[in-house]
Design a protein around this motif. Structure first.
Motif, PDB file in Angstrom:
ATOM      1  N   HIS A 105      28.385  39.108 -64.864  1.00  0.00           N
ATOM      2  CA  HIS A 105      27.662  40.431 -63.813  1.00  0.00           C
ATOM      3  C   HIS A 105      28.362  41.750 -63.083  1.00  0.00           C
ATOM      4  O   HIS A 105      28.845  41.786 -62.671  1.00  0.00           O
ATOM      5  N   HIS A 109      31.218  44.887 -62.424  1.00  0.00           N
ATOM      6  CA  HIS A 109      31.264  45.588 -61.265  1.00  0.00           C
ATOM      7  C   HIS A 109      32.732  45.230 -60.707  1.00  0.00           C
ATOM      8  O   HIS A 109      32.920  46.519 -59.904  1.00  0.00           O
ATOM      9  N   HIS A 118      28.476  49.698 -67.756  1.00  0.00           N
ATOM     10  CA  HIS A 118      27.595  48.778 -67.130  1.00  0.00           C
ATOM     11  C   HIS A 118      27.184  49.668 -66.269  1.00  0.00           C
ATOM     12  O   HIS A 118      25.620  49.676 -65.824  1.00  0.00           O
ATOM     13  N   HIS A 122      22.926  51.210 -64.184  1.00  0.00           N
ATOM     14  CA  HIS A 122      23.168  51.498 -63.089  1.00  0.00           C
ATOM     15  C   HIS A 122      22.852  52.902 -62.977  1.00  0.00           C
ATOM     16  O   HIS A 122      22.103  53.184 -61.335  1.00  0.00           O
ATOM     17  N   HIS A 202      20.615  45.339 -55.872  1.00  0.00           N
ATOM     18  CA  HIS A 202      21.039  45.305 -56.390  1.00  0.00           C
ATOM     19  C   HIS A 202      21.319  46.446 -57.517  1.00  0.00           C
ATOM     20  O   HIS A 202      22.344  46.905 -57.459  1.00  0.00           O
TER      21      HIS A 202
HETATM   22 ZN   LIG Z   1      24.801  45.727 -61.930  1.00  0.00          ZN
END
Ligand SMILES: [Zn+2]
Ligand SMILES: [Zn+2]
Length: 262
Positions: A105, A109, A118, A122, A202
């Motif tokens: 994870h 990012h 990813h 988000h 997050h």
């Molecule tokens: Zn994330």
């Protein structure tokens, strides 16, 4: 109970039942008010999930249980080389796999090519159980290959793989839910696992908060590696969720699929 039956119970009924339960609970006791266009949002997230499930079944012959079974029969991987009691191998493997997912994870990012995929997760403008299944198919595919590699290195027992996959799904469903927990329960759970309030930070539009609370299940890794946020700056009710410089080009399922290539 045959292994296949065991596996299907793990991979089918329990996750679906838990998903529906969290859907119900978050509607009874929501943490944040429902945002605009919530039904369309949830529908498109769910559509992406159905598409992912179909694509995985049709196109990807790789099964993590199959990888673990092969490693076991070929004697490949650390835990196939050392003779530990079964329960301790299972416990350690589940813990190490969760640790590996934390770093996966973090990588999504930090590396722009992984972030392209990813960011679909988000780009969701709010967070609820359906966000837990909003992942681009390419990200899921890469994750599958990464997990298969981890299993080969570890030589993880099949039961550890089943337990880990189940916990990861249940953990992600729980942490993405819009369920309001009593403060004492949130605090107690956070001694070991991530909670919806922890994971919401997050999903903040602030990059400094996005780069924290990576854990989907165990929260120790965030605390250990300095990526832990207790409360988002703007508070849970006022914080903005999504991406900062976001137009509305990632709302429909077709837009989600194309987003990494733009
Ligand atoms: Zn994330
Ligand atoms: Zn998330």
């Amino acid at each position: 109970m045959s292994e296949l039956l065991f596996q299907s119970q793990f991979s089918g009924f329990i996750p679906l039942g838990f998903f529906l339960l969290m859907l119900l609970l978050q509607s009874i006791k929501p943490r944040r008010a429902l945002p605009e266009k919530w039904a369309a949002r949830m529908l498109h997230n769910a559509l992406l999930f159905v598409l992912n499930a179909a694509l995985t079944r049709i196109l990807v012959p790789l099964s993590l249980v199959g990888v673990a079974a092969w490693a076991q029969s070929a004697g490949v991987g650390l835990f196939n080389l050392v003779a530990l009691p079964a329960w301790s191998s299972i416990f350690l493997c589940v813990l190490i796999l969760d640790f590996a997912i934390y770093w996966q994870h973090v990588a999504t990012h930090k590396f722009p090519i992984l972030w392209r995929m990813h960011k679909v997760h988000h780009a969701d403008r709010d967070m609820d159980v359906t966000t837990a299944v909003r992942f681009h198919p390419l990200e899921l595919l890469l994750s599958l290959v990464y997990k298969a590699g981890c299993l080969l290195i570890l030589g993880a027992p099949i039961l550890a793989v089943l337990i880990f996959e189940l916990l990861l799904f249940l953990g992600a469903t729980f942490t993405h839910s819009n369920l309001k927990l009593p403060a004492w329960l949130d605090k107690t759970l956070r001694l070991v696992i991530a909670t919806p309030d922890a994971h919401r930070a997050h999903h903040s539009t602030l990059v400094s908060e996005q780069n924290t609370n990576y854990g989907f299940f165990i929260i120790w890794w965030d605390k250990l590696f300095g990526t832990y946020t207790v409360v988002p700056k703007e508070g849970h009710l006022d914080m903005a969720i999504g991406l900062k410089a976001q137009n509305d080009q990632c709302e429909r399922v077709d837009q989600m699929l194309l987003a990494p290539f733009k």
